[in-house]
Scaffold this motif. Sequence first.
Motif, PDB file in Angstrom:
ATOM      1  N   GLY A 199      52.043  55.667  17.699  1.00 55.87           N
ATOM      2  CA  GLY A 199      51.875  54.787  16.510  1.00 55.87           C
ATOM      3  C   GLY A 199      50.785  54.177  16.720  1.00 55.87           C
ATOM      4  N   LYS A 200      49.775  54.073  17.541  1.00 57.38           N
ATOM      5  CA  LYS A 200      48.804  53.245  17.448  1.00 57.38           C
ATOM      6  C   LYS A 200      47.412  54.431  16.848  1.00 57.38           C
ATOM      7  CE  LYS A 200      50.170  49.661  19.676  1.00 57.38           C
ATOM      8  NZ  LYS A 200      51.657  49.960  19.495  1.00 57.38           N
ATOM      9  N   ARG A 201      46.540  53.869  16.266  1.00 56.83           N
ATOM     10  CA  ARG A 201      45.397  54.470  15.842  1.00 56.83           C
ATOM     11  C   ARG A 201      44.195  54.048  16.527  1.00 56.83           C
ATOM     12  NH1 ARG A 201      42.199  56.867  11.501  1.00 56.83           N
ATOM     13  NH2 ARG A 201      43.980  57.290  10.443  1.00 56.83           N
ATOM     14  N   ILE A 202      43.417  54.957  17.111  1.00 61.35           N
ATOM     15  CA  ILE A 202      42.189  54.955  17.883  1.00 61.35           C
ATOM     16  C   ILE A 202      41.324  55.843  17.406  1.00 61.35           C
ATOM     17  CG2 ILE A 202      40.940  54.461  19.781  1.00 61.35           C
ATOM     18  CD1 ILE A 202      43.722  53.658  21.176  1.00 61.35           C
ATOM     19  N   ASP A 203      40.170  55.687  16.753  1.00 61.12           N
ATOM     20  CA  ASP A 203      39.121  56.340  16.230  1.00 61.12           C
ATOM     21  C   ASP A 203      37.976  56.165  17.247  1.00 61.12           C
ATOM     22  OD1 ASP A 203      40.409  57.720  13.965  1.00 61.12           O
ATOM     23  OD2 ASP A 203      40.254  56.069  12.875  1.00 61.12           O
ATOM     24  N   ILE A 204      37.115  57.273  17.534  1.00 59.03           N
ATOM     25  CA  ILE A 204      35.893  57.223  18.080  1.00 59.03           C
ATOM     26  C   ILE A 204      34.823  57.727  17.102  1.00 59.03           C
ATOM     27  CG2 ILE A 204      34.469  57.898  20.144  1.00 59.03           C
ATOM     28  CD1 ILE A 204      36.704  57.326  21.988  1.00 59.03           C
ATOM     29  N   VAL A 205      33.996  57.049  17.035  1.00 64.80           N
ATOM     30  CA  VAL A 205      32.532  57.590  16.137  1.00 64.80           C
ATOM     31  C   VAL A 205      31.278  57.736  17.133  1.00 64.80           C
ATOM     32  CG1 VAL A 205      31.279  57.211  14.189  1.00 64.80           C
ATOM     33  CG2 VAL A 205      33.520  56.681  14.043  1.00 64.80           C
ATOM     34  N   LEU A 206      30.979  58.909  17.040  1.00 62.63           N
ATOM     35  CA  LEU A 206      29.654  58.782  18.129  1.00 62.63           C
ATOM     36  C   LEU A 206      28.404  58.612  17.067  1.00 62.63           C
ATOM     37  CD1 LEU A 206      30.331  62.382  19.787  1.00 62.63           C
ATOM     38  CD2 LEU A 206      30.675  59.955  20.737  1.00 62.63           C
ATOM     39  N   HIS A 207      27.562  57.748  17.582  1.00 60.74           N
ATOM     40  CA  HIS A 207      26.358  57.297  16.593  1.00 60.74           C
ATOM     41  C   HIS A 207      25.113  57.431  17.460  1.00 60.74           C
ATOM     42  CE1 HIS A 207      25.027  54.712  13.202  1.00 60.74           C
ATOM     43  NE2 HIS A 207      24.142  54.425  14.070  1.00 60.74           N
ATOM     44  N   ARG A 208      24.472  58.236  17.117  1.00 58.54           N
ATOM     45  CA  ARG A 208      23.099  58.867  17.542  1.00 58.54           C
ATOM     46  C   ARG A 208      21.992  57.645  17.404  1.00 58.54           C
ATOM     47  NH1 ARG A 208      19.269  64.100  16.915  1.00 58.54           N
ATOM     48  NH2 ARG A 208      18.096  63.543  18.638  1.00 58.54           N
ATOM     49  N   GLY A 209      21.288  57.225  18.365  1.00 56.14           N
ATOM     50  CA  GLY A 209      20.003  56.337  18.330  1.00 56.14           C
ATOM     51  C   GLY A 209      19.062  57.065  17.816  1.00 56.14           C
ATOM     52  N   ALA A 210      17.893  56.408  17.732  1.00 51.51           N
ATOM     53  CA  ALA A 210      16.474  57.159  17.505  1.00 51.51           C
ATOM     54  C   ALA A 210      15.092  56.737  18.032  1.00 51.51           C
ATOM     55  CB  ALA A 210      16.547  57.016  15.786  1.00 51.51           C
TER      56      ALA A 210
ATOM     57  N   GLY B 224      45.527  65.147  20.234  1.00 55.08           N
ATOM     58  CA  GLY B 224      46.274  63.765  20.009  1.00 55.08           C
ATOM     59  C   GLY B 224      46.074  62.524  20.800  1.00 55.08           C
ATOM     60  N   ALA B 225      45.135  62.625  21.580  1.00 53.27           N
ATOM     61  CA  ALA B 225      44.428  61.468  22.499  1.00 53.27           C
ATOM     62  C   ALA B 225      43.726  60.545  21.393  1.00 53.27           C
ATOM     63  CB  ALA B 225      43.592  62.049  23.767  1.00 53.27           C
ATOM     64  N   LEU B 226      43.236  60.820  20.533  1.00 50.44           N
ATOM     65  CA  LEU B 226      42.597  60.233  19.197  1.00 50.44           C
ATOM     66  C   LEU B 226      43.286  60.198  18.123  1.00 50.44           C
ATOM     67  CD1 LEU B 226      38.913  60.705  20.377  1.00 50.44           C
ATOM     68  CD2 LEU B 226      40.231  58.732  20.949  1.00 50.44           C
ATOM     69  N   GLY B 227      43.076  59.476  17.134  1.00 50.67           N
ATOM     70  CA  GLY B 227      43.560  59.603  15.615  1.00 50.67           C
ATOM     71  C   GLY B 227      44.667  58.615  15.478  1.00 50.67           C
ATOM     72  N   ALA B 228      45.226  58.926  14.453  1.00 51.28           N
ATOM     73  CA  ALA B 228      46.228  57.916  13.527  1.00 51.28           C
ATOM     74  C   ALA B 228      47.368  57.786  14.335  1.00 51.28           C
ATOM     75  CB  ALA B 228      46.529  58.425  12.207  1.00 51.28           C
ATOM     76  N   ASP B 229      47.657  58.466  15.380  1.00 48.22           N
ATOM     77  CA  ASP B 229      49.145  58.052  16.069  1.00 48.22           C
ATOM     78  C   ASP B 229      48.934  58.807  17.545  1.00 48.22           C
ATOM     79  OD1 ASP B 229      51.851  57.880  16.813  1.00 48.22           O
ATOM     80  OD2 ASP B 229      52.391  59.896  15.927  1.00 48.22           O
ATOM     81  N   VAL B 230      47.965  57.970  18.472  1.00 44.45           N
ATOM     82  CA  VAL B 230      47.686  58.418  19.833  1.00 44.45           C
ATOM     83  C   VAL B 230      48.938  58.676  20.609  1.00 44.45           C
ATOM     84  CG1 VAL B 230      46.480  57.671  21.829  1.00 44.45           C
ATOM     85  CG2 VAL B 230      45.386  57.217  19.539  1.00 44.45           C
ATOM     86  N   PHE B 231      49.110  60.004  21.194  1.00 42.35           N
ATOM     87  CA  PHE B 231      50.176  60.529  22.021  1.00 42.35           C
ATOM     88  C   PHE B 231      51.558  59.856  21.301  1.00 42.35           C
ATOM     89  CE2 PHE B 231      47.102  60.516  25.626  1.00 42.35           C
ATOM     90  CZ  PHE B 231      46.913  61.768  25.433  1.00 42.35           C
ATOM     91  N   GLY B 232      51.687  59.813  20.039  1.00 37.78           N
ATOM     92  CA  GLY B 232      53.021  59.471  19.484  1.00 37.78           C
ATOM     93  C   GLY B 232      53.319  58.011  19.809  1.00 37.78           C
TER      94      GLY B 232
END
Lengths: 170, 435
Positions: B163-174, B153-161
Amino acid sequence: MSGTTHGHADAPHQAVFTGRVLARLEALFPQYPTKQACLLPALWMVQEERGWISEPAMAEVAEVLGLTPAYVKGVVTFYTMYHTHPVGRHFIQVCTTSPCNLCGAEAVMEALLRETGCGELGATSPDGRFTVSEVECLGACGFATPIMINDDFIESVTPERVAGILQGYK
Amino acid sequence: MGYPHPAHPKETPVLSKHFGDAGARTFDGWVQRGGYAALRKALGMTPDAIIEEVKGSGLRGRGGAGFPTGLKWSFMPKGDGKPHYLVCNADESEPGTFKDREIMRWTPHQLIEGCAIAAYAIGAERCYIYIRGEFTEPLRVMTAAVAEAYAKGALGADVFGSGKRIDIVLHRGAGAYICGEETAMMNSIEGRRGNPRIKPPFPAQAGLFALPTTINNVETLASVSHILNRGAEWYKGLCLSNPKSTGTKLISVCGHVQRPGNYEVTMGTPMKDLIFDMCGGMKPGRTLKAVIPGGSSVPIMTAAETEDCLLDYEGVVARGSMLGSAGMIVMDDSTDMVYQIWRLARFYAHESCAQCTQCREGTAWTTKILERILAGKGKASDLDLLLSLSENMTGKTICVLSDSCAAPIVSGIAKFRSEFDAYLSGARQPALAMA
Ligand SMILES: Cc1cc2nc3c(=O)[nH]c(=O)nc-3n(C[C@H](O)[C@H](O)[C@H](O)COP(=O)(O)O)c2cc1C
Ligand code: SF4
Ligand code: FES
C-alpha cells in the motif's frame, strides 16, 4: 552510437517540440511538481535532436516550459555539456585532471588533436568530423585515461590506441 | 573487490561482492543473490524502527562529509502532511573518486533497494537520483533496472503489496562539478543554475522544491539493505579501529599504483596494506612520494604520514588529512608536486560557480600564480601570496569548494616547499611555456 545530427548556425529554426519529442517531454511533467524542473531534460532533448542548442531553440524551450528566453540561456551557459554552437559530427572529450594527468593524459590529448586533424582544443577538424575538448575528471580515474566520443565512454586510452578508436567514427 | 581485479584476501566485499558479474544487474539476478529481502522486511517495520537500526549501525555518509546517516534521516519532520523528497547524489565528480559508478553499473538494484528503504523511512514517496551527465553507461543500466523494478512491483503505487507508494526518477546532470554539492543539486533538479544555497534553511526543513528533503550519496544508500538484512550489530562489528567509523568503505585508488581500482575494506584497515598489498605498490623502481586520500579536496599526505595511517574518518584526520569520499590519488617519486597542485587549482577555478568573491577570485588567482611559478617567472613573494589567498578562501564562502582549492595548496607548500623553491630559484627548468 552514431554522431548527433549536424546543425548549422545560420539555418532557420525548425521546432523541436512537436510529435514524438513533444510527447517525450510531456511524459516527464508528472514526474516533477513544476514544469521548470523539466528544463535540463528538455535541453538534452534539443541537443539529441540538433547536436547543439541555438538561441531560437532556447526561446522554444522557454515557450514550452513557461520561462523566459534569457532565463533559459542563463541555465544553458552554466552547464558545460550543452553546446551553444555547432560542433563536429563526433564530439570528443578527454580527461586531463590530475589523476589522469599522472597517468599520461596529456599524451592522449595530443594524439587526439593530431589524429583527428583538429590541431587545437575546441576547434573542429576541416572535414567536420571531430571536435576535441578537455574535460575535468570523468569519474573513472582508475581507468586512465578515459575519453568520451559522443555518448560512448572509452576507458584506458593510450596514445597508441587513438588511431584505431577513431576509425570507428566516420 | 578491486574490480577489475579479483577480491584480495584483505578486502571485505559487501557492496562490491557482485562487481563484474553481469547476472546481478537484472531484477531476478538480484533476487537470486538475496536482493529485495531487505525492502520487504523494511515495509513491515515502522519508519522509526528503520531509522533506529541505521543509527545503531553507525553508518556515516559516504559522499565526503561523513555525517551519521540515521541522525540525518531523523531530522525529517514527522506528520507535517507535506510531500518529502529523497535525493540520491550520483554526481560523482570529485577527482580520484570512481566508486558510485561501479555500484550503478554492476548492482543497480542494490541502489534502487536502498533508495526505496530510505524513502519509506523518511516519509518520501519520490526519490530523484541525480546522475552526472557524463555517466552514460550507468544511466543506461539504471534506466533498465528502474523499469524492471516497476514491472516487478518493487517501485510504484503499491510496493510489494504494502500500500506504500515509492517512485524513482532518474535526473541527468549536464556537466558541472558543483552540482554534487547538495543544495546546488537541488537547484539543478529544479531547473536552475547549479549555485549552492546559503544554509540555513537546511534541506530537512526546506530542500528540494522548498520541501523537506534528505540527500545521500550512492554508496551510503547502497549500504542500507545490508544493514537491514544482517542487523546493526553486524555492521557495527565491521570495525578495526575507532568505533565511530563502522562498516566497509569502497576506496577508489588511482595514480601510480600497479593495480588501480575500487577496494572494499573494513573501516580501520591500514593504508599501507591497501597501497602495497591490495594495489601492488608502485611501479618497479619507483617509491611512494605522496597521497591525496579523500578525493582531491583534502590535504596532501607525505609518504611518511601514510606509514601508520588507518583508513577511517578519525585515522586519516590524525595524520593530517581527511577520508572524504575515499578517492585515493597515489603519487610516486617521479611526480612534480607543483605541477599537480597547479592542475588541481585549475580544476577548482574551472568549477567555481563564481557567486562568492573569495572563491571566484581566489581560485583564478592561485591558478595564475602557480602557472607563473611553473613558467619560471615566479616572484620570491609568491608563496606568501598563495598562502594569504588560501587563508581568505577558507571558511568564508557559501560552500566548501573554495576551501577545497586551498587545501592542496597550503599542504603542498608546507610539505613540499623545496619543489616550489626550485622553480623560484631557477634550479628547476620551467614546466610551462607561458605565463
Ligand atoms: C563542491 C562539492 C562537491 C560535492 N560533490 C559530491 C559528489 O559528487 N557526490 C556526493 O555524494 N557528495 C558530494 N558532495 C557532498 C554533498 O554535498 C553531500 O554532503 C552528500 O551528498 C551527502 O550524502 P551523505 O551524507 O550520504 O554523504 C559535494 C560537496 C561539495 C561541497
Ligand atoms: S564557494 Fe565557490 S563554488 Fe561554492 S558557492 Fe561560493 S563561489 Fe560557488
Ligand atoms: S581524473 Fe580523469 S577520470 Fe578522474
